[in-house]
Design a protein around this motif. Structure first.
Motif, short mmCIF file in Angstrom:
data_model
loop_
_atom_site.label_atom_id
_atom_site.label_comp_id
_atom_site.label_asym_id
_atom_site.label_seq_id
_atom_site.Cartn_x
_atom_site.Cartn_y
_atom_site.Cartn_z
N ARG A 82 -8.17 -3.33 10.53
CA ARG A 82 -7.26 -2.20 10.32
C ARG A 82 -7.15 -1.84 8.83
N LEU A 83 -7.31 -2.82 7.98
CA LEU A 83 -7.27 -2.52 6.54
C LEU A 83 -8.42 -1.57 6.20
N ASP A 84 -9.57 -1.79 6.79
CA ASP A 84 -10.73 -0.92 6.54
C ASP A 84 -10.46 0.49 7.08
N GLY A 92 -8.22 -14.41 8.32
CA GLY A 92 -9.03 -15.22 7.40
C GLY A 92 -10.51 -14.90 7.56
N ASN A 93 -11.19 -14.75 6.47
CA ASN A 93 -12.60 -14.33 6.50
C ASN A 93 -13.58 -15.49 6.68
N PRO A 94 -14.74 -15.24 7.23
CA PRO A 94 -15.24 -13.99 7.82
C PRO A 94 -14.57 -13.77 9.18
N LEU A 124 -11.11 -3.88 -5.61
CA LEU A 124 -9.72 -4.29 -5.80
C LEU A 124 -9.62 -5.69 -6.43
N ILE A 125 -10.50 -6.57 -5.99
CA ILE A 125 -10.50 -7.93 -6.57
C ILE A 125 -10.77 -7.86 -8.07
N LYS A 126 -11.67 -6.95 -8.47
CA LYS A 126 -11.96 -6.81 -9.90
C LYS A 126 -10.73 -6.38 -10.67
N ARG A 172 -7.74 -10.98 -7.65
CA ARG A 172 -7.56 -11.69 -6.37
C ARG A 172 -7.68 -10.67 -5.23
N SER A 173 -7.80 -11.18 -4.03
CA SER A 173 -7.96 -10.29 -2.87
C SER A 173 -6.71 -9.46 -2.62
N SER A 174 -6.91 -8.38 -1.91
CA SER A 174 -5.77 -7.55 -1.51
C SER A 174 -4.78 -8.41 -0.72
N ALA A 175 -3.50 -8.18 -0.94
CA ALA A 175 -2.50 -8.96 -0.21
C ALA A 175 -1.48 -8.04 0.45
N ASN A 197 -18.53 -5.38 11.74
CA ASN A 197 -18.08 -6.58 11.04
C ASN A 197 -17.16 -6.20 9.88
N HIS A 198 -16.18 -7.02 9.58
CA HIS A 198 -15.40 -6.82 8.35
C HIS A 198 -16.23 -7.39 7.21
N SER A 199 -17.24 -6.60 6.83
CA SER A 199 -18.16 -7.00 5.77
C SER A 199 -18.74 -5.72 5.21
N ASN A 204 -7.54 1.89 7.39
CA ASN A 204 -6.57 2.53 6.49
C ASN A 204 -7.25 3.01 5.20
N ARG A 205 -8.17 2.18 4.70
CA ARG A 205 -8.91 2.57 3.48
C ARG A 205 -9.73 3.83 3.75
N ALA A 206 -10.37 3.90 4.91
CA ALA A 206 -11.20 5.07 5.26
C ALA A 206 -10.32 6.32 5.36
N MET A 245 -22.39 -9.59 3.08
CA MET A 245 -21.31 -9.90 2.13
C MET A 245 -19.95 -9.49 2.70
N LEU A 246 -18.93 -10.21 2.28
CA LEU A 246 -17.57 -9.78 2.58
C LEU A 246 -17.26 -8.57 1.69
N PRO A 247 -16.25 -7.78 2.08
CA PRO A 247 -15.92 -6.64 1.21
C PRO A 247 -15.62 -7.07 -0.22
N GLY A 248 -15.15 -8.31 -0.37
CA GLY A 248 -14.78 -8.78 -1.71
C GLY A 248 -15.91 -9.38 -2.52
N GLU A 249 -17.09 -9.42 -1.95
CA GLU A 249 -18.18 -10.14 -2.62
C GLU A 249 -19.14 -9.23 -3.39
N ARG A 260 -14.42 -1.61 -0.90
CA ARG A 260 -13.09 -1.41 -1.50
C ARG A 260 -12.43 -2.75 -1.86
N GLY A 261 -12.61 -3.73 -0.98
CA GLY A 261 -12.00 -5.05 -1.23
C GLY A 261 -12.49 -5.65 -2.53
N GLY A 262 -13.78 -5.47 -2.81
CA GLY A 262 -14.36 -6.05 -4.03
C GLY A 262 -13.88 -5.34 -5.28
C1 LMR Z 1 -10.59 -7.25 1.72
O1 LMR Z 1 -11.16 -6.52 2.54
O2 LMR Z 1 -9.83 -6.84 0.85
C2 LMR Z 1 -10.88 -8.71 1.76
O3 LMR Z 1 -11.34 -9.08 3.01
C3 LMR Z 1 -11.84 -8.99 0.67
C4 LMR Z 1 -12.36 -10.35 0.62
O4 LMR Z 1 -13.57 -10.51 0.68
O5 LMR Z 1 -11.56 -11.29 0.48
#
Ligand code: LMR
Length: 461
Positions: free
Chosen positions: A271-273, A244-246, A344-346, A350-353, A300-302, A275-277, A456-460, A340-342
Protein backbone atom coordinates in the motif's frame (compact mmCIF):
# COMPACT_ATOMS: atom_id res chain seq x y z
CA UNK A 1 8.51 -28.22 41.17
CA UNK A 2 9.35 -24.93 42.89
CA UNK A 3 6.57 -23.42 44.94
CA UNK A 4 6.41 -19.77 45.88
CA UNK A 5 3.90 -18.07 48.13
CA UNK A 6 1.28 -15.95 46.46
CA UNK A 7 0.08 -12.66 47.96
CA UNK A 8 -3.31 -11.96 46.53
CA UNK A 9 -5.44 -8.83 46.52
CA UNK A 10 -8.98 -8.21 47.64
CA UNK A 11 -11.42 -9.21 44.90
CA UNK A 12 -12.46 -5.70 43.95
CA UNK A 13 -9.02 -4.31 43.27
CA UNK A 14 -6.55 -4.48 40.47
CA UNK A 15 -5.60 -7.94 39.36
CA UNK A 16 -2.59 -9.28 41.15
CA UNK A 17 0.68 -7.87 40.04
CA UNK A 18 3.33 -10.32 39.09
CA UNK A 19 6.89 -9.45 39.79
CA UNK A 20 8.35 -11.45 36.99
CA UNK A 21 11.99 -11.84 36.16
CA UNK A 22 12.20 -14.17 33.19
CA UNK A 23 14.59 -17.08 33.75
CA UNK A 24 15.66 -15.63 37.10
CA UNK A 25 15.22 -16.90 40.61
CA UNK A 26 13.26 -14.72 43.03
CA UNK A 27 16.42 -14.08 44.99
CA UNK A 28 17.89 -12.45 41.90
CA UNK A 29 15.24 -9.79 41.72
CA UNK A 30 16.36 -6.21 41.68
CA UNK A 31 15.50 -4.64 45.06
CA UNK A 32 14.27 -1.53 43.24
CA UNK A 33 11.22 -3.54 42.24
CA UNK A 34 10.43 -5.02 45.64
CA UNK A 35 7.63 -2.66 46.50
CA UNK A 36 5.65 -2.53 49.75
CA UNK A 37 4.44 -6.10 50.14
CA UNK A 38 1.87 -5.46 52.82
CA UNK A 39 -0.23 -3.11 50.71
CA UNK A 40 0.83 -4.11 47.26
CA UNK A 41 -1.17 -6.58 45.30
CA UNK A 42 1.94 -8.36 44.29
CA UNK A 43 2.38 -12.00 43.73
CA UNK A 44 5.56 -13.78 42.86
CA UNK A 45 5.57 -16.31 40.14
CA UNK A 46 8.86 -18.07 39.87
CA UNK A 47 10.69 -18.20 36.63
CA UNK A 48 10.44 -21.97 36.69
CA UNK A 49 6.69 -21.79 37.12
CA UNK A 50 6.49 -19.32 34.28
CA UNK A 51 8.62 -21.51 32.14
CA UNK A 52 6.48 -24.56 32.67
CA UNK A 53 3.39 -22.53 31.78
CA UNK A 54 5.21 -21.25 28.77
CA UNK A 55 6.44 -24.66 27.70
CA UNK A 56 2.91 -25.95 27.62
CA UNK A 57 2.27 -23.40 24.92
CA UNK A 58 5.36 -23.58 22.85
CA UNK A 59 7.97 -26.07 23.97
CA UNK A 60 10.55 -23.39 23.42
CA UNK A 61 13.10 -21.88 25.67
CA UNK A 62 12.29 -18.41 26.84
CA UNK A 63 15.28 -16.13 26.36
CA UNK A 64 16.65 -14.34 29.34
CA UNK A 65 15.67 -10.75 29.87
CA UNK A 66 18.51 -8.51 30.96
CA UNK A 67 16.53 -6.81 33.72
CA UNK A 68 13.56 -7.91 35.74
CA UNK A 69 10.36 -6.12 34.93
CA UNK A 70 7.18 -5.39 36.81
CA UNK A 71 4.08 -6.42 34.96
CA UNK A 72 0.57 -7.23 35.92
CA UNK A 73 -0.46 -10.78 35.50
CA UNK A 74 -4.16 -11.44 35.50
CA UNK A 75 -5.75 -14.58 36.81
CA UNK A 76 -8.82 -15.20 34.71
CA UNK A 77 -11.23 -15.55 37.60
CA UNK A 78 -9.32 -13.76 40.36
CA UNK A 79 -8.85 -16.99 42.24
CA UNK A 80 -7.86 -16.54 45.86
CA UNK A 81 -5.11 -19.10 45.76
CA UNK A 82 -3.94 -20.63 49.01
CA UNK A 83 -0.38 -19.98 50.00
CA UNK A 84 1.88 -22.61 48.49
CA UNK A 85 -0.25 -23.36 45.46
CA UNK A 86 1.81 -24.31 42.45
CA UNK A 87 1.68 -21.16 40.39
CA UNK A 88 1.73 -23.06 37.11
CA UNK A 89 -1.69 -24.44 37.90
CA UNK A 90 -3.26 -21.00 37.92
CA UNK A 91 -4.80 -20.16 34.59
CA UNK A 92 -2.97 -17.05 33.52
CA UNK A 93 -3.34 -14.60 30.70
CA UNK A 94 -0.10 -13.44 29.10
CA UNK A 95 1.37 -10.58 31.04
CA UNK A 96 -0.30 -7.23 30.87
CA UNK A 97 1.44 -3.92 31.33
CA UNK A 98 0.94 -1.36 34.10
CA UNK A 99 -2.40 0.42 34.07
CA UNK A 100 -3.76 -2.05 31.53
CA UNK A 101 -3.91 -4.67 34.26
CA UNK A 102 -6.67 -2.85 36.08
CA UNK A 103 -10.05 -4.48 35.96
CA UNK A 104 -12.78 -2.92 33.91
CA UNK A 105 -16.19 -3.89 32.74
CA UNK A 106 -17.05 -2.54 29.32
CA UNK A 107 -20.75 -3.32 29.72
CA UNK A 108 -21.01 -1.51 33.02
CA UNK A 109 -19.56 1.77 31.82
CA UNK A 110 -22.04 4.10 30.14
CA UNK A 111 -19.58 5.34 27.57
CA UNK A 112 -18.65 1.87 26.48
CA UNK A 113 -22.06 0.21 26.28
CA UNK A 114 -22.31 0.70 22.54
CA UNK A 115 -18.79 -0.51 21.87
CA UNK A 116 -18.01 -3.62 19.89
CA UNK A 117 -16.31 -6.67 21.37
CA UNK A 118 -12.62 -6.00 21.98
CA UNK A 119 -10.16 -7.16 19.31
CA UNK A 120 -6.65 -8.45 19.85
CA UNK A 121 -4.01 -6.92 17.63
CA UNK A 122 -0.46 -8.27 17.73
CA UNK A 123 2.41 -6.16 16.44
CA UNK A 124 5.95 -7.42 15.94
CA UNK A 125 8.90 -5.07 15.83
CA UNK A 126 6.86 -3.11 18.33
CA UNK A 127 9.80 -1.08 19.63
CA UNK A 128 10.79 0.08 16.16
CA UNK A 129 10.21 3.31 14.27
CA UNK A 130 7.24 2.17 12.17
CA UNK A 131 5.45 0.82 15.22
CA UNK A 132 6.15 4.01 17.09
CA UNK A 133 3.85 5.75 14.64
CA UNK A 134 1.44 2.89 14.12
CA UNK A 135 0.63 1.91 17.69
CA UNK A 136 -0.76 5.30 18.59
CA UNK A 137 -2.97 5.28 15.52
CA UNK A 138 -4.26 1.84 16.44
CA UNK A 139 -4.92 2.93 20.02
CA UNK A 140 -6.70 6.13 18.99
CA UNK A 141 -9.46 4.38 17.05
CA UNK A 142 -8.26 5.78 13.73
CA UNK A 143 -7.82 2.31 12.27
CA UNK A 144 -10.62 0.09 13.55
CA UNK A 145 -13.13 2.80 14.42
CA UNK A 146 -14.24 4.90 17.39
CA UNK A 147 -16.37 2.12 18.88
CA UNK A 148 -13.78 -0.63 18.66
CA UNK A 149 -11.90 -1.33 21.90
CA UNK A 150 -8.53 -2.87 21.31
CA UNK A 151 -5.91 -4.98 23.06
CA UNK A 152 -2.36 -4.50 21.83
CA UNK A 153 0.06 -7.41 22.07
CA UNK A 154 3.54 -6.16 21.46
CA UNK A 155 6.36 -8.41 20.36
CA UNK A 156 9.92 -7.21 20.71
CA UNK A 157 13.30 -8.81 21.00
CA UNK A 158 15.46 -9.44 24.02
CA UNK A 159 17.66 -6.55 22.93
CA UNK A 160 14.77 -4.14 22.54
CA UNK A 161 12.90 -5.14 25.68
CA UNK A 162 13.64 -1.91 27.55
CA UNK A 163 12.41 0.12 24.58
CA UNK A 164 9.30 -2.03 24.45
CA UNK A 165 8.56 -1.14 28.04
CA UNK A 166 9.09 2.49 27.08
CA UNK A 167 6.52 2.15 24.29
CA UNK A 168 4.04 0.58 26.70
CA UNK A 169 4.62 3.42 29.16
CA UNK A 170 3.91 5.99 26.45
CA UNK A 171 0.73 4.15 25.56
CA UNK A 172 -0.28 4.26 29.23
CA UNK A 173 0.40 7.97 29.42
CA UNK A 174 -1.68 8.67 26.32
CA UNK A 175 -4.94 7.74 28.10
CA UNK A 176 -6.64 6.32 25.02
CA UNK A 177 -10.14 5.25 26.08
CA UNK A 178 -10.31 2.49 23.46
CA UNK A 179 -7.01 0.93 24.47
CA UNK A 180 -8.06 -1.59 27.11
CA UNK A 181 -5.12 -3.95 27.28
CA UNK A 182 -1.43 -3.90 26.47
CA UNK A 183 0.91 -6.81 26.89
CA UNK A 184 4.54 -7.05 25.94
CA UNK A 185 6.85 -9.98 25.36
CA UNK A 186 9.60 -11.52 23.32
CA UNK A 187 8.08 -14.90 22.57
CA UNK A 188 5.65 -15.04 19.62
CA UNK A 189 3.94 -18.09 21.12
CA UNK A 190 2.86 -15.95 24.06
CA UNK A 191 2.32 -12.64 22.36
CA UNK A 192 0.27 -13.97 19.42
CA UNK A 193 -2.19 -15.75 21.71
CA UNK A 194 -5.72 -15.16 20.34
CA UNK A 195 -4.52 -12.45 17.95
CA UNK A 196 -7.18 -11.47 15.42
CA UNK A 197 -4.78 -9.22 13.53
CA UNK A 198 -1.02 -9.72 13.35
CA UNK A 199 1.00 -6.86 11.96
CA UNK A 200 4.45 -8.32 11.33
CA UNK A 201 6.83 -5.40 11.10
CA UNK A 202 9.99 -6.64 12.78
CA UNK A 203 12.70 -7.90 10.42
CA UNK A 204 16.45 -7.56 10.08
CA UNK A 205 17.64 -4.87 7.70
CA UNK A 206 20.11 -5.92 5.03
CA UNK A 207 23.55 -5.34 6.48
CA UNK A 208 26.66 -4.22 4.57
CA UNK A 209 27.88 -6.94 2.21
CA UNK A 210 24.86 -9.14 2.82
CA UNK A 211 23.55 -10.92 -0.28
CA UNK A 212 19.85 -10.77 -0.91
CA UNK A 213 19.79 -14.55 -0.58
CA UNK A 214 21.20 -14.07 2.93
CA UNK A 215 18.50 -11.55 3.78
CA UNK A 216 15.81 -13.90 2.47
CA UNK A 217 17.17 -16.64 4.69
CA UNK A 218 17.63 -14.59 7.87
CA UNK A 219 14.28 -12.90 7.70
CA UNK A 220 12.63 -16.00 6.31
CA UNK A 221 13.55 -17.83 9.49
CA UNK A 222 11.86 -15.14 11.57
CA UNK A 223 8.69 -15.40 9.49
CA UNK A 224 8.73 -19.20 9.50
CA UNK A 225 8.82 -19.13 13.28
CA UNK A 226 6.13 -16.48 13.50
CA UNK A 227 3.96 -18.43 11.06
CA UNK A 228 4.26 -21.48 13.31
CA UNK A 229 3.43 -19.41 16.36
CA UNK A 230 0.36 -17.87 14.69
CA UNK A 231 -0.74 -21.32 13.61
CA UNK A 232 -0.44 -22.59 17.16
CA UNK A 233 -1.94 -19.80 19.23
CA UNK A 234 -3.63 -17.06 17.17
CA UNK A 235 -7.31 -16.85 16.33
CA UNK A 236 -7.93 -19.34 13.48
CA UNK A 237 -9.12 -16.54 11.19
CA UNK A 238 -6.33 -14.09 12.10
CA UNK A 239 -5.52 -11.54 9.38
CA UNK A 240 -1.78 -11.15 8.89
CA UNK A 241 -0.09 -8.11 7.38
CA UNK A 242 3.59 -8.68 6.61
CA UNK A 243 5.63 -5.49 6.48
CA UNK A 244 9.17 -6.73 7.19
CA UNK A 245 11.14 -7.07 3.97
CA UNK A 246 11.30 -8.85 1.61
CA UNK A 247 7.62 -8.79 2.51
CA UNK A 248 6.10 -10.83 -0.34
CA UNK A 249 8.32 -13.84 0.22
CA UNK A 250 8.21 -13.41 3.99
CA UNK A 251 4.40 -13.56 3.73
CA UNK A 252 4.67 -16.72 1.62
CA UNK A 253 6.96 -18.33 4.22
CA UNK A 254 4.64 -17.28 7.01
CA UNK A 255 1.53 -18.72 5.39
CA UNK A 256 3.27 -21.98 4.49
CA UNK A 257 4.16 -22.39 8.16
CA UNK A 258 0.60 -21.73 9.24
CA UNK A 259 -1.44 -24.40 7.45
CA UNK A 260 -4.45 -23.99 9.74
CA UNK A 261 -4.91 -20.33 8.84
CA UNK A 262 -6.52 -19.62 5.44
CA UNK A 263 -3.74 -18.63 2.99
CA UNK A 264 -5.87 -15.75 1.76
CA UNK A 265 -5.61 -14.12 5.20
CA UNK A 266 -1.95 -13.22 4.59
CA UNK A 267 -1.02 -9.87 3.06
CA UNK A 268 2.29 -8.29 2.05
CA UNK A 269 2.23 -4.53 2.37
CA UNK A 270 2.33 -2.78 -1.00
CA UNK A 271 0.00 0.00 0.00
CA UNK A 272 2.92 2.34 0.57
CA UNK A 273 3.84 1.88 -3.10
CA UNK A 274 0.26 2.57 -4.13
CA UNK A 275 0.23 5.76 -2.09
CA UNK A 276 3.55 6.82 -3.61
CA UNK A 277 2.18 6.20 -7.13
CA UNK A 278 -0.97 8.22 -6.40
CA UNK A 279 1.11 11.10 -5.17
CA UNK A 280 3.30 11.19 -8.31
CA UNK A 281 0.33 10.96 -10.67
CA UNK A 282 -1.42 13.78 -8.81
CA UNK A 283 1.69 15.90 -8.97
CA UNK A 284 2.12 15.39 -12.70
CA UNK A 285 -1.55 16.06 -13.46
CA UNK A 286 -1.69 19.06 -11.14
CA UNK A 287 -4.57 17.71 -9.08
CA UNK A 288 -4.84 16.90 -5.41
CA UNK A 289 -4.22 13.22 -4.73
CA UNK A 290 -7.79 12.47 -3.67
CA UNK A 291 -8.70 12.73 -7.37
CA UNK A 292 -6.50 9.72 -8.22
CA UNK A 293 -8.12 6.29 -7.99
CA UNK A 294 -7.85 2.69 -9.26
CA UNK A 295 -4.09 2.52 -8.81
CA UNK A 296 -2.70 -1.00 -8.74
CA UNK A 297 0.76 -2.03 -7.71
CA UNK A 298 1.43 -5.38 -9.33
CA UNK A 299 3.98 -7.83 -8.04
CA UNK A 300 6.81 -7.68 -5.59
CA UNK A 301 7.59 -4.90 -3.12
CA UNK A 302 10.91 -4.43 -4.86
CA UNK A 303 12.29 -2.48 -7.78
CA UNK A 304 10.42 -4.81 -10.17
CA UNK A 305 7.04 -3.71 -8.84
CA UNK A 306 4.70 -2.38 -11.49
CA UNK A 307 2.73 0.79 -10.76
CA UNK A 308 -0.16 0.41 -13.20
CA UNK A 309 -1.02 3.69 -14.93
CA UNK A 310 -3.08 1.94 -17.62
CA UNK A 311 -5.99 1.21 -15.28
CA UNK A 312 -5.44 4.18 -12.94
CA UNK A 313 -7.83 7.12 -13.12
CA UNK A 314 -7.76 10.83 -12.42
CA UNK A 315 -11.17 12.40 -11.88
CA UNK A 316 -12.55 9.05 -13.12
CA UNK A 317 -10.74 9.39 -16.48
CA UNK A 318 -8.02 6.86 -17.48
CA UNK A 319 -4.59 8.26 -16.64
CA UNK A 320 -3.17 7.86 -20.18
CA UNK A 321 -5.94 10.22 -21.37
CA UNK A 322 -5.07 12.79 -18.71
CA UNK A 323 -1.27 12.50 -18.72
CA UNK A 324 -0.56 12.23 -22.43
CA UNK A 325 3.08 11.42 -22.00
CA UNK A 326 3.49 7.67 -22.25
CA UNK A 327 7.27 7.92 -22.06
CA UNK A 328 7.05 9.71 -18.72
CA UNK A 329 4.58 7.12 -17.43
CA UNK A 330 6.64 4.14 -18.54
CA UNK A 331 10.00 5.49 -17.50
CA UNK A 332 10.15 8.34 -14.99
CA UNK A 333 6.95 7.62 -13.11
CA UNK A 334 7.56 3.89 -12.90
CA UNK A 335 11.17 4.30 -11.80
CA UNK A 336 10.25 6.97 -9.27
CA UNK A 337 7.72 4.72 -7.55
CA UNK A 338 9.99 1.67 -7.67
CA UNK A 339 12.89 3.50 -6.05
CA UNK A 340 11.13 5.99 -3.81
CA UNK A 341 12.12 4.04 -0.69
CA UNK A 342 15.81 4.33 -1.59
CA UNK A 343 15.64 8.04 -2.31
CA UNK A 344 14.02 8.53 1.03
CA UNK A 345 16.68 6.50 2.81
CA UNK A 346 19.30 8.81 1.31
CA UNK A 347 17.51 11.85 2.73
CA UNK A 348 16.61 10.41 6.11
CA UNK A 349 19.45 8.00 6.67
CA UNK A 350 16.89 5.30 7.44
CA UNK A 351 13.85 3.64 5.89
CA UNK A 352 10.48 5.31 5.70
CA UNK A 353 8.62 4.94 8.98
CA UNK A 354 5.74 7.42 9.29
CA UNK A 355 4.45 6.91 5.75
CA UNK A 356 4.81 3.15 6.15
CA UNK A 357 2.70 3.30 9.30
CA UNK A 358 0.10 5.39 7.48
CA UNK A 359 0.01 2.88 4.66
CA UNK A 360 -0.50 0.02 7.14
CA UNK A 361 -3.47 1.95 8.48
CA UNK A 362 -4.76 2.42 4.92
CA UNK A 363 -4.26 -1.27 4.15
CA UNK A 364 -6.20 -2.38 7.24
CA UNK A 365 -8.94 0.18 6.69
CA UNK A 366 -9.34 -1.07 3.13
CA UNK A 367 -10.21 -4.46 4.57
CA UNK A 368 -12.48 -3.32 7.41
CA UNK A 369 -14.45 -0.70 5.48
CA UNK A 370 -16.27 -1.25 2.16
CA UNK A 371 -14.25 -0.22 -0.89
CA UNK A 372 -15.81 2.84 -2.57
CA UNK A 373 -17.89 1.98 -5.64
CA UNK A 374 -15.74 1.51 -8.74
CA UNK A 375 -12.42 1.78 -6.92
CA UNK A 376 -9.98 -0.81 -5.58
CA UNK A 377 -6.79 -1.11 -3.55
CA UNK A 378 -3.53 -3.02 -3.90
CA UNK A 379 -2.36 -5.68 -1.53
CA UNK A 380 0.12 -8.54 -1.82
CA UNK A 381 -1.87 -11.74 -1.51
CA UNK A 382 -1.66 -15.44 -2.28
CA UNK A 383 -2.08 -15.94 -6.00
CA UNK A 384 -4.10 -19.16 -6.01
CA UNK A 385 -7.34 -18.56 -7.89
CA UNK A 386 -6.28 -15.19 -9.32
CA UNK A 387 -8.03 -14.24 -12.59
CA UNK A 388 -4.97 -12.54 -14.16
CA UNK A 389 -2.96 -15.61 -15.18
CA UNK A 390 -0.27 -14.93 -12.60
CA UNK A 391 1.63 -18.01 -11.45
CA UNK A 392 0.02 -19.73 -8.49
CA UNK A 393 1.61 -20.25 -5.08
CA UNK A 394 3.38 -16.92 -4.63
CA UNK A 395 2.39 -13.70 -2.86
CA UNK A 396 1.81 -11.01 -5.47
CA UNK A 397 0.35 -7.55 -5.24
CA UNK A 398 -2.94 -7.31 -7.15
CA UNK A 399 -6.08 -5.14 -7.27
CA UNK A 400 -8.68 -6.12 -4.67
CA UNK A 401 -11.99 -4.96 -3.26
CA UNK A 402 -13.56 -5.60 0.14
CA UNK A 403 -17.05 -5.34 1.56
CA UNK A 404 -15.50 -4.35 4.88
CA UNK A 405 -15.56 -7.69 6.68
CA UNK A 406 -11.80 -8.21 6.59
CA UNK A 407 -12.02 -10.36 3.45
CA UNK A 408 -11.32 -9.31 -0.15
CA UNK A 409 -11.95 -10.37 -3.71
CA UNK A 410 -9.96 -9.84 -6.89
CA UNK A 411 -11.09 -7.11 -9.27
CA UNK A 412 -12.15 -8.66 -12.55
CA UNK A 413 -12.41 -5.84 -15.10
CA UNK A 414 -8.75 -4.91 -15.51
CA UNK A 415 -7.07 -3.95 -18.79
CA UNK A 416 -3.70 -5.30 -19.91
CA UNK A 417 -1.44 -4.29 -22.75
CA UNK A 418 1.89 -5.74 -23.85
CA UNK A 419 3.88 -3.28 -21.75
CA UNK A 420 1.95 -4.14 -18.58
CA UNK A 421 2.11 -7.90 -19.21
CA UNK A 422 5.86 -7.75 -19.79
CA UNK A 423 6.50 -5.75 -16.61
CA UNK A 424 4.27 -8.02 -14.55
CA UNK A 425 6.10 -11.06 -15.88
CA UNK A 426 9.42 -9.65 -14.65
CA UNK A 427 8.13 -9.24 -11.10
CA UNK A 428 6.52 -12.68 -11.27
CA UNK A 429 9.82 -14.26 -12.35
CA UNK A 430 11.56 -12.51 -9.49
CA UNK A 431 9.09 -13.86 -6.95
CA UNK A 432 9.31 -17.37 -8.38
CA UNK A 433 13.10 -17.15 -8.01
CA UNK A 434 12.78 -15.86 -4.43
CA UNK A 435 10.46 -18.75 -3.67
CA UNK A 436 13.12 -21.23 -4.77
CA UNK A 437 15.60 -19.52 -2.42
CA UNK A 438 13.41 -20.25 0.58
CA UNK A 439 12.25 -23.77 -0.27
CA UNK A 440 13.91 -24.96 2.96
CA UNK A 441 11.61 -22.64 4.92
CA UNK A 442 8.37 -23.45 3.13
CA UNK A 443 8.70 -27.22 3.40
CA UNK A 444 9.35 -27.59 -0.31
CA UNK A 445 12.77 -29.19 -0.26
CA UNK A 446 16.24 -27.88 -0.87
CA UNK A 447 16.71 -24.19 -1.57
CA UNK A 448 18.27 -23.22 -4.88
CA UNK A 449 18.99 -19.52 -5.03
CA UNK A 450 19.53 -17.97 -8.44
CA UNK A 451 18.07 -14.49 -8.25
CA UNK A 452 17.90 -12.04 -11.16
CA UNK A 453 20.84 -9.66 -10.83
CA UNK A 454 18.88 -6.49 -10.39
CA UNK A 455 16.63 -7.84 -7.67
CA UNK A 456 16.49 -5.08 -5.08
CA UNK A 457 14.29 -3.74 -2.34
CA UNK A 458 13.00 -0.21 -2.93
CA UNK A 459 15.60 0.92 -0.40
CA UNK A 460 18.57 -0.72 -2.06
CA UNK A 461 19.28 1.76 -4.83
C1 LMR B 1 10.32 1.31 1.50
O1 LMR B 1 9.65 0.97 0.52
O2 LMR B 1 10.39 2.46 1.91
C2 LMR B 1 11.13 0.27 2.20
O3 LMR B 1 10.61 -1.00 1.96
C3 LMR B 1 12.52 0.43 1.75
C4 LMR B 1 13.46 -0.58 2.22
O4 LMR B 1 14.08 -1.23 1.38
O5 LMR B 1 13.62 -0.73 3.44
Amino acid sequence: MTLYPLFLPPKTSCHPFTLFAPSMAVADLNPAYTTDFTNSKISYVSSSARLSHHRRLSFRHRPRSPTPAIRCSVTSDQIQAPVGVDAKDLKQKPECFGVFCLTYDLKAEDQTKSWKKMINVAVSGAAGMISNHLLFKLASGEVFGPDQPIALKLLGSERSFGALEGVAMELEDSLYPLLREVSIGIDPYEVFQDAEWALLIGAKPRGPGMERAGLLDINGQIFAEQGKALNAVASPNVKVMVVGNPCNTNALICLKNAPNIPAKNFHALTRLDENRAKCQLALKAGVFYDKVSNVTIWGNHSTTQVPDFLNAKIHGIPVPEVIRDRKWLEEEFTHMVQTRGGVLIKKWGRSSAASTAVSIVDAIRSLVTPTPEGDWFSTGVYTNGNPYGIAEDIVFSMPCRSNGDGEYEFVKDVLFDDYLRKKIKKSEDELLAEKKCVAHLTGEGIAVCDLPEDTMLPGEV
